[in-house]
Design a protein around this motif. Sequence first.
Motif, mmCIF file in Angstrom:
data_model
loop_
_atom_site.group_PDB
_atom_site.id
_atom_site.type_symbol
_atom_site.label_atom_id
_atom_site.label_comp_id
_atom_site.label_asym_id
_atom_site.label_seq_id
_atom_site.Cartn_x
_atom_site.Cartn_y
_atom_site.Cartn_z
ATOM 1 N N ASP A 1 -5.169 -28.041 -44.865
ATOM 2 C CA ASP A 1 -3.671 -27.674 -45.146
ATOM 3 C C ASP A 1 -3.806 -26.098 -45.420
ATOM 4 O O ASP A 1 -2.452 -25.463 -45.382
ATOM 5 N N GLU A 2 -4.543 -25.329 -45.835
ATOM 6 C CA GLU A 2 -4.337 -23.940 -46.056
ATOM 7 C C GLU A 2 -4.604 -23.157 -44.581
ATOM 8 O O GLU A 2 -5.604 -23.544 -43.780
ATOM 9 N N ASN A 3 -3.681 -22.264 -44.574
ATOM 10 C CA ASN A 3 -3.646 -21.351 -43.373
ATOM 11 C C ASN A 3 -4.529 -20.301 -43.371
ATOM 12 O O ASN A 3 -4.337 -19.275 -44.168
ATOM 13 N N GLU A 4 -5.635 -19.959 -42.781
ATOM 14 C CA GLU A 4 -6.432 -19.149 -42.748
ATOM 15 C C GLU A 4 -5.867 -17.572 -42.554
ATOM 16 O O GLU A 4 -6.365 -16.393 -42.879
ATOM 17 N N LYS A 5 -4.941 -17.748 -41.598
ATOM 18 C CA LYS A 5 -4.092 -16.420 -41.101
ATOM 19 C C LYS A 5 -2.943 -16.043 -42.076
ATOM 20 O O LYS A 5 -2.230 -15.249 -41.558
ATOM 21 N N TYR A 6 -2.899 -16.825 -43.282
ATOM 22 C CA TYR A 6 -1.602 -16.541 -43.926
ATOM 23 C C TYR A 6 -1.588 -15.123 -44.516
ATOM 24 O O TYR A 6 -2.419 -14.625 -45.064
ATOM 25 N N ASP A 7 -0.295 -14.359 -44.509
ATOM 26 C CA ASP A 7 -0.311 -12.992 -44.782
ATOM 27 C C ASP A 7 0.958 -13.202 -45.807
ATOM 28 O O ASP A 7 2.142 -13.083 -45.298
ATOM 29 N N ALA A 8 0.537 -12.768 -46.971
ATOM 30 C CA ALA A 8 1.460 -13.017 -48.051
ATOM 31 C C ALA A 8 2.481 -11.844 -48.097
ATOM 32 O O ALA A 8 3.835 -12.066 -48.119
ATOM 33 N N GLU A 9 2.038 -10.798 -47.527
ATOM 34 C CA GLU A 9 3.227 -9.507 -47.408
ATOM 35 C C GLU A 9 4.134 -9.708 -46.330
ATOM 36 O O GLU A 9 5.354 -9.519 -46.477
ATOM 37 N N LEU A 10 3.656 -10.340 -45.238
ATOM 38 C CA LEU A 10 4.529 -10.600 -44.100
ATOM 39 C C LEU A 10 5.467 -11.794 -44.603
ATOM 40 O O LEU A 10 6.612 -11.761 -44.387
ATOM 41 N N ALA A 11 4.941 -12.857 -45.285
ATOM 42 C CA ALA A 11 5.962 -14.064 -45.993
ATOM 43 C C ALA A 11 6.833 -13.364 -46.702
ATOM 44 O O ALA A 11 8.131 -13.942 -46.561
ATOM 45 N N LYS A 12 6.450 -12.469 -47.511
ATOM 46 C CA LYS A 12 7.714 -11.852 -48.517
ATOM 47 C C LYS A 12 8.504 -11.207 -47.823
ATOM 48 O O LYS A 12 9.700 -11.124 -47.965
ATOM 49 N N GLN A 13 8.144 -10.308 -46.676
ATOM 50 C CA GLN A 13 9.035 -9.387 -46.083
ATOM 51 C C GLN A 13 10.128 -10.445 -45.298
ATOM 52 O O GLN A 13 11.217 -9.976 -45.230
ATOM 53 N N TYR A 14 9.466 -11.562 -44.826
ATOM 54 C CA TYR A 14 10.610 -12.294 -44.124
ATOM 55 C C TYR A 14 11.164 -13.413 -45.053
ATOM 56 O O TYR A 14 11.739 -14.300 -44.479
ATOM 57 N N GLU A 15 10.959 -13.278 -46.242
ATOM 58 C CA GLU A 15 11.508 -14.246 -47.304
ATOM 59 C C GLU A 15 11.093 -15.581 -47.082
ATOM 60 O O GLU A 15 11.994 -16.443 -47.218
ATOM 61 N N ALA A 16 9.858 -15.884 -46.578
ATOM 62 C CA ALA A 16 9.483 -17.309 -46.069
ATOM 63 C C ALA A 16 9.237 -18.039 -47.485
ATOM 64 O O ALA A 16 8.663 -17.380 -48.534
ATOM 65 N N ASP A 17 9.482 -19.374 -47.536
ATOM 66 C CA ASP A 17 8.762 -20.346 -48.394
ATOM 67 C C ASP A 17 7.509 -20.557 -48.388
ATOM 68 O O ASP A 17 6.988 -19.919 -47.314
ATOM 69 N N GLU A 18 6.625 -21.533 -49.004
ATOM 70 C CA GLU A 18 5.489 -21.705 -48.849
ATOM 71 C C GLU A 18 5.299 -22.460 -47.365
ATOM 72 O O GLU A 18 3.930 -22.413 -47.095
ATOM 73 N N TYR A 19 6.106 -22.726 -46.605
ATOM 74 C CA TYR A 19 6.046 -23.213 -45.426
ATOM 75 C C TYR A 19 6.266 -22.275 -44.197
ATOM 76 O O TYR A 19 6.309 -22.881 -43.061
ATOM 77 N N GLY A 20 6.662 -21.168 -44.672
ATOM 78 C CA GLY A 20 6.990 -20.048 -43.604
ATOM 79 C C GLY A 20 8.383 -20.416 -43.168
ATOM 80 O O GLY A 20 8.798 -19.779 -42.191
ATOM 81 N N MET A 21 9.196 -21.016 -43.949
ATOM 82 C CA MET A 21 10.466 -21.496 -43.388
ATOM 83 C C MET A 21 11.721 -20.813 -44.471
ATOM 84 O O MET A 21 11.172 -20.256 -45.516
ATOM 85 N N LYS A 22 12.868 -20.647 -43.950
ATOM 86 C CA LYS A 22 13.795 -20.396 -44.885
ATOM 87 C C LYS A 22 15.227 -21.002 -44.299
ATOM 88 O O LYS A 22 15.137 -21.525 -43.138
ATOM 89 N N MET A 23 16.275 -20.889 -45.185
ATOM 90 C CA MET A 23 17.522 -21.312 -44.814
ATOM 91 C C MET A 23 18.223 -20.326 -44.047
ATOM 92 O O MET A 23 18.238 -19.240 -44.702
#
Length: 153
Positions: free
Chosen positions: A23-45
């Motif tokens: 279930d864990e994404n080995e390629k997860y980039d926390a900074e990129l997720a923050k930049q795109y305002e992504a939730d834990e699933y990489g999604m947003k409204m």
Amino acid sequence: MKTIKLLFVSIFIVNTSVLIAQDENEKYDAELAKQYEADEYGMKMYTLVLLTSGENEDDSEKRNVAFAAHMQNINALSEEGKLVLAGPFGKNDKDFRGIFILNTTDVAEAKSLLEADLAIQQKYLKAEYIPYYGSAALISHLEVHGKIWKTQP
């Protein structure tokens, strides 16, 4: 018998930990997720705007002016980072004309972003506003698109 139970428990623990690790994404980039305002699933409204034909069927020069202003509004919203995606539909029997995906979770804000759009204002197009949950990376396509169009519509 204890050995068999121990074996089954061990297999269960190993299989469970493998499933959890998947279930864990080995390629997860926390900074990129923050930049795109992504939730834990990489999604947003966002707000999806479904455009249909409006009541105004006038086919005069006023219509051409309204749709030229409509395109200018699309470009301005894109430059501001408020428009994530826009495009027309092909011919269909539902009278669907096109869509916008706006970078806002607030339908009232989405409406205010489009209130100056002459094609909507003059009722050549009708807009339906729908909250939409999609990939937070949608906005990233604008950078690529800016490099691949040859003639601006």
